[in-house]
Enzyme design. Structure first.
Site, PDB file in Angstrom:
ATOM      1  CE  LYS A  16       1.037   1.016   4.446  1.00 47.51           C
ATOM      2  NZ  LYS A  16       1.769   2.237   4.862  1.00 47.51           N
ATOM      3  CG  ASP A 144      -0.477  -0.428   7.670  1.00 44.77           C
ATOM      4  OD1 ASP A 144      -1.285   0.487   7.925  1.00 44.77           O
ATOM      5  OD2 ASP A 144       0.752  -0.242   7.575  1.00 44.77           O
TER       6      ASP A 144
END
Length: 310
Positions: A16, A144
């Site tokens: 990401k 995350d």
């Protein structure tokens, strides 16, 4: 709940980029509230899970994995063990992970490993928890992990684990400059607190509850890289550059060679450059490669964790 001997389940999850990362003031619990806009990009971790009497993990891939732990503290093993405990599964798993997301690079590689492991083990073991329950487990493993499980584009609040999907039109072209070193996330956060103390008279005090800039969400919705470049932001960039001053030169070089903007991803040291279009991204990739940087061209947003058939 039994898994076929010799069967391999292959799951993949993306790295990401934080296109926006606002960090709140240091809380009494020693943590910071954050507000972030995540985008999953086409740099993947591949996890292959095979039935085994106990838990083990090994690594291959395009990045240096020599510093990674393979004991019970490894996030992928923790993910598998959590699923086994939750479902009462009695055996273990052998995990073979092909890593392409840089280690300690601010792109959530370990989180992607954990997300793909949850999905792979659930399929291998026949525990059939379903995506919602797996997402809940993901949230207990790290900030995350839920996002790399979900993928796409999303706003994260709390510690980054409270997610709401964000609309993103089209594809964004990114060029990533990968460092040959890592940065410790806790160290970067500590440096942020010190930075704020040092500059207390010059900067606005940090908010307790930061929010994502509305311009970021508008740019994502419009699929407009020029608008997004104007609002890329990361509170952790200043402390990351303070700890590793050479990163500033990378950002400067990228922006001189056609990047609309460059930003430290997460706690760094990966630099994410946003390009106007594919041609600009290719030119930037060539220029940075010629300057002897390790670069990867990716697009976003992409899907989150999913099962692949080999």
């Amino acid at each position: 709940m039994t898994s076929e001997v010799g069967r391999i389940v292959h799951a993949r999850a993306p790295g990401k980029i934080n296109v926006f990362l606002g960090v709140g003031s240091l809380g009494d619990d020693g943590f910071h509230e954050i507000a972030t806009a995540y985008q999953a990009v086409s740099l993947y971790e591949d996890v292959r899970a095979t039935d085994a009497p106990d838990f083990s993990v090994s690594f291959t891939g395009s990045v240096d994995t020599s510093a990674l732990r393979t004991d019970g503290s490894n996030l992928a093993i923790r993910a598998a063990a959590l699923l086994a405990r939750t479902t009462g599964y009695r055996r273990g798993v052998r995990l073979e992970i092909e890593k392409n997301v840089p280690v300690a690079g601010g792109m959530g590689g370990g989180s992607a490993d954990a997300a793909a492991t949850l999905l792979a083990c659930d399929a291998l073991w026949g525990t059939e928890l379903g995506r919602e329950d797996l997402l809940e487990l993901a949230a207990t493993l790290g900030a995350d992990v839920p996002f790399t499980f979900m993928g796409g584009t999303a706003v994260g609040t709390g510690h980054g684990d409270q997610l709401s999907p964000a609309l993103a039109k089209g594809q964004f072209q990114w060029v990533l400059a990968l460092a040959d070193f890592g940065l410790s996330t806790p160290k970067v956060y500590r440096e942020l607190d010190l930075h704020r103390e040092r500059h207390a008279l010059d900067i606005f005090p940090a908010e307790d509850l930061p929010t994502v800039d509305a311009n970021v969400l508008q740019a994502l919705r419009a699929g407009d890289p020029h608008m997004l470049a104007e609002s890329l932001f990361n509170d952790l960039q200043a402390p990351a550059l303070h700890l590793e001053p050479r990163l500033a030169k990378v950002i400067e070089l990228g922006e001189e060679n056609g990047a609309l903007a460059g930003v430290v991803s997460g706690s760094g040291p990966t630099i994410a450059f946003l390009a106007a279009d594919l041609d600009s991204a290719l030119e930037l990739q060539i220029a940075l490669s010629a300057a002897r940087y390790t670069v990867v061209r990716v697009t976003g947003p992409v899907h989150g964790a999913r099962i692949l058939s080999d």
